[in-house]
Design an enzyme around this catalytic site. Structure first.
Site, PDB file in Angstrom:
ATOM      1  N   GLU A 130       0.824  -1.206   0.000  1.00 49.80           N
ATOM      2  CA  GLU A 130       0.000   0.000   0.000  1.00 49.80           C
ATOM      3  C   GLU A 130       0.862   1.262   0.000  1.00 49.80           C
ATOM      4  OE1 GLU A 130      -3.063   0.047  -0.513  1.00 49.80           O
ATOM      5  OE2 GLU A 130      -3.880  -1.886   0.104  1.00 49.80           O
ATOM      6  N   ARG A 136       0.661   3.807  -3.295  1.00 45.89           N
ATOM      7  CA  ARG A 136       0.000   5.087  -3.012  1.00 45.89           C
ATOM      8  C   ARG A 136       1.005   6.228  -2.831  1.00 45.89           C
ATOM      9  NH1 ARG A 136      -5.603   3.943   0.228  1.00 45.89           N
ATOM     10  NH2 ARG A 136      -5.674   1.684   0.016  1.00 45.89           N
ATOM     11  N   ASP A 194      -5.236  -9.980  -7.929  1.00 47.22           N
ATOM     12  CA  ASP A 194      -5.621  -9.210  -9.105  1.00 47.22           C
ATOM     13  C   ASP A 194      -4.462  -8.495  -9.798  1.00 47.22           C
ATOM     14  OD1 ASP A 194      -5.377  -7.690  -6.828  1.00 47.22           O
ATOM     15  OD2 ASP A 194      -7.072  -6.374  -7.243  1.00 47.22           O
ATOM     16  N   GLU A 201     -12.191   0.548 -10.194  1.00 48.79           N
ATOM     17  CA  GLU A 201     -11.838  -0.394 -11.262  1.00 48.79           C
ATOM     18  C   GLU A 201     -12.727  -0.287 -12.503  1.00 48.79           C
ATOM     19  OE1 GLU A 201      -9.832  -1.422  -7.710  1.00 48.79           O
ATOM     20  OE2 GLU A 201     -12.005  -1.280  -8.020  1.00 48.79           O
ATOM     21  N   THR A 228      -1.104   0.555 -10.286  1.00 47.03           N
ATOM     22  CA  THR A 228      -2.403   0.043  -9.863  1.00 47.03           C
ATOM     23  C   THR A 228      -3.145   1.014  -8.950  1.00 47.03           C
ATOM     24  OG1 THR A 228      -3.509  -1.989  -9.112  1.00 47.03           O
ATOM     25  CG2 THR A 228      -1.666  -1.174  -7.781  1.00 47.03           C
TER      26      THR A 228
END
Length: 683
Positions: A313, A317, A446, A581, A670
């Protein structure tokens, strides 16, 4: 005891032979006068006063009463218009033929007048960089008492009024009037939280009623919001400003906003929302907001903290956000901060297997797995490569890229794959897959598939192992996970658990249409694009078929035609976290196909966010129940990715500038942070 006898007066009329009539009216008049005299002086005075007051009121209101009846008469004349009288439309009105809705009788269909565009609006100049929202049409209650299908609802809260009078000209037109405003700003209370409600929202139909409405009726033209590109871009800016307003006021410098309680929550204490939103502000042209956030990064952001952070994360980010801002602005501050953070994350890779731990203490320089297991999730360790590779590319320090690439080399040769599909967990001690036999493109796996393709593109399409793994994985998806629903033949991606198929699809899987389209754009097989088109339709239907127009976190699909519904949201899965998404894939699909329907779908989704997740005082909140428009149940949390991803992708979807972050020049991580594609090395 008997009651006293009643003294009633009966009028009698007698006729004599000479036709002279007689009645006892005189006696009745005398009796009325006698009763009047029996009243007290106070009672008689009060009655006379009230009669005089009534007379005065009638005289005063006489002009308005006559005007009212004159107006009613004119309205009745218009209602009597027939088709042949359409040429008699009064100035300022446009005729709209309204069809009966729901179960309303055919007699309610007829001519309906809509206000024409204000001539002042037509004359007002619009500069190329100052888009102005058209005034939304006045909303009218439908004749039917059934709520229209969620997909047909186009109206809603597009934006909030900006407090700065100079910005008011750029954002919204002058309000239509006080009465219209009172009707629009209806509020519904959710357990103490005040959330804007859709005007005249009516009870949703039952599941059986909803399935019976086929084909779906088109949206009422009077309720259609203008969808010109400039209006849509401005609507996204307004949404961002509305969210940022609350973050600035109640959560400045903290990780996440709690918009209902007007407070904040901390995850790592590193200003997640602040850094996640930086490049979005730059792309949206919000210079003032960007300057304030940059000042905070310069003066307040420090990674010298005794705090455990999640490697994945923090990388996608914060590290990704800082690197993206450096490329967009050329500001060395962001690269310096990125390098400081990257060096503090490196202890995570000090494991026996070179598979990184999930958690790092960036102040102490130590790392460890989660307290409940020695495993890391596959997505976490294989979705940090774009960022670490780019950091090495910029700093000329190979340690970051070497550590990230080593993970991909290990996973490439690991046993336990199933036609390119990988298990969800990997052990940091042994370096082997664990919990084998479960395959999904949802949570915990994913972005592994996403980063296979994007690393190959980032590196100039030279790393054959990455491409090989990606192509095998897509073939495995088509072979084992792709199915169609029984009722409507919707294509979806399910899960496989020890050779047993589960027709369950996370909203997270909706990244796949965009990734497939990106691969096809870069020369991969054309059937990838065919599958992308089919899956994109399904991801949109996950929104459209819910009563709020928002997708559940997890959807289940009906495999038998007799089951009636294609998409089912179970009670535990009905929450919506403002995820990006689907709009991410809509952006890719529109960029590559130019099909306007993808913009229309994105607009529908933005409108639903505004209707059911927008908090009047500022901010947006995730909700508990996408199937209950009357009480969606706010969770009091605005994820950082709503600003970092969802609104960014919506803005790019609505933009006509195909060179704005061209997909031939940039690759998105992502978390939607754009990083440059490296030039191909000379052959």
């Amino acid at each position: 005891m008997y009651p006293p006898p009643r003294k009633d007066f009966i009028a009698l009329t007698l006729s004599d032979p000479h036709s002279h009539s007689y009645n006892n009216g005189k006696h009745r008049r005398q009796s009325c006068w006698r009763k009047w005299k029996q009243l007290s002086r106070l009672q008689r005075s009060l009655i006379l006063f009230l009669l005089a007051l009534l007379l005065i009121l009638v005289l005063v209101s006489y002009p308005s009463i006559t005007e009212h009846w004159r107006g009613l008469s004119e309205k009745e004349d218009w209602l009597e218009l027939k088709d042949r009288d359409l040429h008699m439309v009064p100035p300022g009105l446009n005729p709209v033929l309204r069809l009966p809705e729901g179960n309303a009788p055919a007699s309610v269909a007829g001519l309906h007048m809509e206000p024409a565009e204000d001539p002042q609006d037509l004359m007002e100049p619009r500069g190329p960089h100052i888009p102005v929202l058209a005034r939304p049409p006045t909303k009218r209650k439908p004749f039917s008492n059934k709520r229209p299908p969620p997909g047909s609802q186009k109206d809603g809260n597009v934006s909030d009024t900006v407090s700065d009078p100079k910005q008011n000209h750029e954002v919204v037109r002058e309000e239509a009037g006080e009465e219209e405003e009172e009707e629009k700003k209806k509020i519904v209370s959710w357990r103490g939280a005040m959330i804007e409600a859709e005007l005249a929202t009516e009870p949703p139909p039952s599941a059986n009623e909803k399935e019976a409405v086929e084909p779906r009726a088109p949206a009422d033209p009077a309720a259609t919001v203008p969808q010109q590109a400039t209006d849509q871009l401005e609507a996204v800016r307004d949404a961002f400003k509305h969210a940022w307003k609350a973050y600035k006021e109640y959560a400045w410098g903290h990780d996440e906003l709690k918009p209902i309680s007007k407070s904040f929550s901390e995850w790592f204490g590193l200003g997640l929302t602040m850094i996640d939103s930086l490049d979005t502000m730059w792309i949206l042209g919000l210079k003032e907001e960007f300057a304030e956030a940059r000042s905070w990064v310069e003066k307040e952001l420090s990674f010298d903290k005794n705090v455990d952070v999640n490697l994945f994360e923090t990388t996608i980010r914060i590290l990704g956000g800082l690197l993206s801002c450096y490329h967009l602005t050329g500001d060395q501050l962001f690269l310096d901060k990125a390098q400081d953070l990257g060096s503090r994350l490196m202890p995570a890779f000090k494991t026996p297997s070179k598979i990184p731990f999930s958690d790092v203490n960036i102040g102490k320089g130590t790392a460890h797995p989660p307290r409940w297991t020695s495993d890391s999730t596959l997505a976490e360790v294989t979705s940090i490569q774009l960022e670490f590779r780019e950091l090495s590319h910029l700093t000329q320090d190979p340690q970051y890229q070497d550590a990230a690439n080593e993970v991909m080399r290990l996973v490439h040769k690991l046993p336990g794959k199933h036609d390119g599909l990988v298990p969800m967990f990997i052990n940091t001690n042994s370096g082997q897959f664990s919990h084998k036999g479960v395959f999904t493109l949802g949570a915990r796996a994913d972005s592994y598939y996403e980063y296979l393709l994007k690393q190959w593109i980032q590196g100039g399409k030279t790393e054959d192992n990455l491409l090989e793994d990606y192509l095998q994985a897509i073939e495995g998806v088509k072979k084992h996970l792709v199915r169609q629903t029984g009722p409507g033949r919707l294509t979806f991606v399910g899960e496989l658990s020890h050779n047993r198929f589960n027709p369950k699809m996370d909203h997270l899987v909706c990244f796949l249409p965009g990734t497939l389209a990106l691969g096809a754009h870069n020369g991969l097989p054309g059937d990838h694009m065919d599958l992308a088109v089919q899956l994109m339709e399904t991801c949109y239907q996950m929104y459209k078929r819910m009563e709020t127009g928002l997708s559940p976190e997890i959807a289940h699909f009906s495999m038998q035609a007799s089951e009636g519904q294609d998409v089912i949201a179970k009670p535990a899965d009905r929450h919506n976290l403002l995820r990006p998404e689907t709009v991410e894939s809509l952006f890719y699909m529109h960029r590559f196909t130019k099909d306007s329907k993808y913009r229309d779908w994105g607009w529908d989704i933005l409108q639903s966010f505004n209707k059911y997740t927008k908090v009047p005082g500022g901010g947006y909140t995730s909700i508990n129940n996408v199937g209950d428009p009357a009480n969606p149940g706010p969770r009091d949390k605005m994820e950082s990715f709503f600003l970092g991803e969802t609104l960014k992708y919506l803005y790019l979807l609505f933009s006509d500038d195909m060179e704005l972050l061209s997909l031939d020049k940039y690759i998105f991580n992502t978390e939607a942070h754009p990083l440059p594609i490296w030039p191909s090395p000379p052959k």
